[in-house]
Design an enzyme around this catalytic site. Structure first.
Site, PDB file in Angstrom:
ATOM      1  N   GLY A 173       0.857  -1.206  -0.049  1.00  0.00           N
ATOM      2  CA  GLY A 173       0.003   0.053  -0.144  1.00  0.00           C
ATOM      3  C   GLY A 173       0.972   1.145  -0.062  1.00  0.00           C
ATOM      4  O   GLY A 173       1.833   1.338  -0.636  1.00  0.00           O
ATOM      5  N   HIS A 174       0.659   2.200   0.774  1.00  0.00           N
ATOM      6  CA  HIS A 174       1.115   3.500   0.701  1.00  0.00           C
ATOM      7  C   HIS A 174       2.429   3.531   1.546  1.00  0.00           C
ATOM      8  O   HIS A 174       3.228   4.502   1.432  1.00  0.00           O
ATOM      9  CB  HIS A 174       0.165   4.408   1.525  1.00  0.00           C
TER      10      HIS A 174
END
Length: 281
Positions: free
Chosen positions: A261-262
């Site tokens: 993800g981020h």
């Protein structure tokens, strides 16, 4: 205390920059490497880069900073341009530490601050790693994303809570099972700092200028070697945000991490640390 907590405590430093007290952690020797965190609730230099500072300090003078408005640093004034004001402070931060030039790792907000500093004071920046960086726009994904909405709305309405923080954090990672209660409690405690509750750093106020860095023609003239790292499953600043900057920055390249993800530096810390160490050389 465990080894990570000991290292965080022993490496804690402060410096005053243009009347603003800025907190940072510094570990290691050699070429300066500045790590700038993102903008999520409870963010700080160490919270973002706790899995990276030790390994990177074996090769560099690793410095992770709490941006004004976050962590232990003083507050950011309301209404200043974003990211320009922070970029100016980071340039002055280097000056205050006597650093002529440093490599940069910027996560999300930290990425666009690094990019803005490279545009305004290019002599201060060596190579850049821009990780899920701000400063662009997605080409295909609806905007703003749910992750961005979670950041901007965290302090609004009923205000901070563990449920709101958990919902925000789940937007940031590929595998939510990695989000321990200990991690969430630390982030919640940091987000409840009364100074930050009263003046959230990402709250938009009348007259504030949100600079669209992707529109800056200077991007096409940047001389810096740039590595953009993106999680394929990033739901905050999605992968298609990379393409505008990749097209514009002459010496940019893109690494996409799957099942990520981020928070690439956290979810895939070993690969991240090895990759950026090789890139900075």
């Amino acid at each position: 205390m465990n080894a990570a907590t000991d290292l965080e405590t022993s490496s804690s430093r402060f410096v005053t920059v243009d009347g603003i007290r800025i907190h940072y952690n510094e570990v290691g020797e050699g070429t300066p490497l500045v790590l700038i965190h993102g903008s999520g609730p409870g963010a700080s230099g160490w919270a973002n880069f706790s899995r990276n500072m030790g390994p990177l300090s074996k090769s560099y003078r690793a410095i992770c900073v709490d941006l004004p408005g976050f962590g232990k640093s003083d507050m950011k004034p309301a209404g200043v341009p974003i990211p320009g004001w922070w970029a100016e402070k980071m340039g002055q931060f280097l000056d205050a530490l006597g650093i002529e030039k440093a490599h940069f790792i910027g996560n999300s907000l930290g990425g666009v601050i690094s990019l803005k500093l490279a545009l305004t004071r290019p002599e201060k920046v060596g190579r850049m790693v821009l990780m899920g960086t701000g400063g662009s726009l997605p080409l295909f994904t609806p905007w703003p994303t749910e992750g961005i909405k979670a950041i901007l709305g965290y302090y609004e309405g009923t205000g901070p809570s563990i449920d709101r923080l958990r919902a925000f954090a789940q937007q940031f990672v590929y595998d939510p099972s990695q989000l321990t209660d200990e991690l969430l409690e630390k982030r919640l405690k940091a987000s409840l700092d009364p100074r930050i509750v009263a003046n959230p750093p990402m709250r938009f106020t009348p007259g504030m200028v949100l600079e669209e860095v992707w529109r800056d023609a200077g991007l096409a003239r940047l001389p810096h070697e740039t590595l953009m790292i993106w999680g394929r499953e990033d739901r905050v600043l999605p992968l298609d945000s990379a393409f505008v900057l990749l097209k514009q920055i002459p010496r940019a390249r893109l690494l996409v991490m799957p099942q990520c993800g981020h928070w690439a530096q956290w979810e895939h810390a070993d690969e991240f640390n090895a990759t950026v160490t090789g890139f900075f050389g």
